[in-house]
Design a protein around this motif. Sequence first.
Motif, PDB file in Angstrom:
ATOM      1  N   UNK A 199       4.408   5.296   0.246  1.00 30.96           N
ATOM      2  CA  UNK A 199       5.542   5.010   1.113  1.00 30.96           C
ATOM      3  C   UNK A 199       5.170   4.900   2.589  1.00 30.96           C
ATOM      4  N   UNK A 200       4.005   5.414   2.966  1.00 28.57           N
ATOM      5  CA  UNK A 200       3.617   5.363   4.377  1.00 28.57           C
ATOM      6  C   UNK A 200       2.402   4.481   4.639  1.00 28.57           C
ATOM      7  N   UNK A 201       1.995   3.690   3.641  1.00 28.96           N
ATOM      8  CA  UNK A 201       0.821   2.837   3.811  1.00 28.96           C
ATOM      9  C   UNK A 201       1.221   1.375   3.999  1.00 28.96           C
ATOM     10  N   UNK A 202       0.231   0.540   4.319  1.00 34.81           N
ATOM     11  CA  UNK A 202       0.485  -0.857   4.654  1.00 34.81           C
ATOM     12  C   UNK A 202      -0.514  -1.738   3.908  1.00 34.81           C
ATOM     13  N   UNK A 203       0.000  -2.698   3.143  1.00 32.37           N
ATOM     14  CA  UNK A 203      -0.852  -3.686   2.489  1.00 32.37           C
ATOM     15  C   UNK A 203      -1.335  -4.714   3.504  1.00 32.37           C
ATOM     16  N   UNK A 204      -2.536  -5.229   3.291  1.00 30.24           N
ATOM     17  CA  UNK A 204      -3.032  -6.305   4.147  1.00 30.24           C
ATOM     18  C   UNK A 204      -2.694  -7.647   3.509  1.00 30.24           C
TER      19      UNK A 204
ATOM     20  N   UNK B 235       8.339   3.529   5.875  1.00 32.30           N
ATOM     21  CA  UNK B 235       8.804   2.840   4.670  1.00 32.30           C
ATOM     22  C   UNK B 235       9.109   1.373   4.965  1.00 32.30           C
ATOM     23  N   UNK B 236       9.703   1.112   6.118  1.00 33.68           N
ATOM     24  CA  UNK B 236       9.997  -0.276   6.486  1.00 33.68           C
ATOM     25  C   UNK B 236       8.712  -1.064   6.738  1.00 33.68           C
ATOM     26  N   UNK B 237       7.689  -0.402   7.285  1.00 33.32           N
ATOM     27  CA  UNK B 237       6.404  -1.080   7.479  1.00 33.32           C
ATOM     28  C   UNK B 237       5.764  -1.419   6.138  1.00 33.32           C
ATOM     29  N   UNK B 238       5.888  -0.517   5.160  1.00 36.45           N
ATOM     30  CA  UNK B 238       5.383  -0.809   3.816  1.00 36.45           C
ATOM     31  C   UNK B 238       6.090  -2.038   3.243  1.00 36.45           C
ATOM     32  N   UNK B 239       7.407  -2.095   3.417  1.00 33.06           N
ATOM     33  CA  UNK B 239       8.187  -3.234   2.942  1.00 33.06           C
ATOM     34  C   UNK B 239       7.747  -4.532   3.606  1.00 33.06           C
ATOM     35  N   UNK B 240       7.581  -4.502   4.910  1.00 32.17           N
ATOM     36  CA  UNK B 240       7.168  -5.706   5.625  1.00 32.17           C
ATOM     37  C   UNK B 240       5.817  -6.202   5.120  1.00 32.17           C
ATOM     38  N   UNK B 241       4.917  -5.265   4.807  1.00 30.69           N
ATOM     39  CA  UNK B 241       3.585  -5.668   4.336  1.00 30.69           C
ATOM     40  C   UNK B 241       3.648  -6.253   2.934  1.00 30.69           C
TER      41      UNK B 241
END
Length: 251
Positions: A91-96, A19-25
């Motif tokens: 919640x577990x993915x990452x935007x580029x 979730x934090x990685x999603x936020x960072x992205x």
Amino acid sequence: MVRAISVITAVYQPRIEHLLAAWESLRGQELPAGWRWEWLVQEDGRTGVAVEVLPADERIRFGDGRPGGVAITRNLALARASGELVKNLDQDDVLTPGVLARDIAAVTGQDGVGWATSRALDLLPDGELAGFEGDPAAGRLEPGFVLDLWRENGFRLPVHPTTLCIRRELAVLLGGWMAVPGSDDTGLLLAASVVAGGFFESAVGLHYRKWPGQGSAAGSAHYEAVEWAARMKLVGERADALRGLGMRLGD
């Protein structure tokens, strides 16, 4: 007047680091002049986990509700969204970097386009990225294109539904995410794809995390034969019915 894109994330028993990685992205996204983003973080339940984990930021709008599954959770966030565009982010993915700007340009930059998707790469547990074949040519996708290829390829979409960015008014018209287990995003994408033109961006827009705990992991109940056939039938029938009505965005 500042325009907005609403990013929707349904939260249920999240892995905190994901979730934090999603936020960072998301917080690193740069938008065109005159645009802002808001993050609608909607919990499926009322544990307060997202509020505890994520930082205090006026752009994050938290919500919760009775447990009801991912489609209902996304739709409750849709009801709160103030943006003219709505973007999904699991919640577990990452935007580029740059994907929101590209989505905005794709959907608002030409007449008759109501939604956009982009190329996705699988993010494997070891951190490696893996692509897959079958992406369409970059550019506009005419109404009916996605539905027809979905059927021709054994219910395999030519674009990744998790990358969907859609006009909010179109999402609301179609009833939001479809009330089927595990394919709600496919249902919304197919419905949108027959009433409005779309756009496919060949630049990678999402890292789709593959890990043992995800709901659509291979070998899970997601692929149980009877349920799978039932929901593929229903999402296809809804798209066919909409196409039969001859509806088009802007008519």
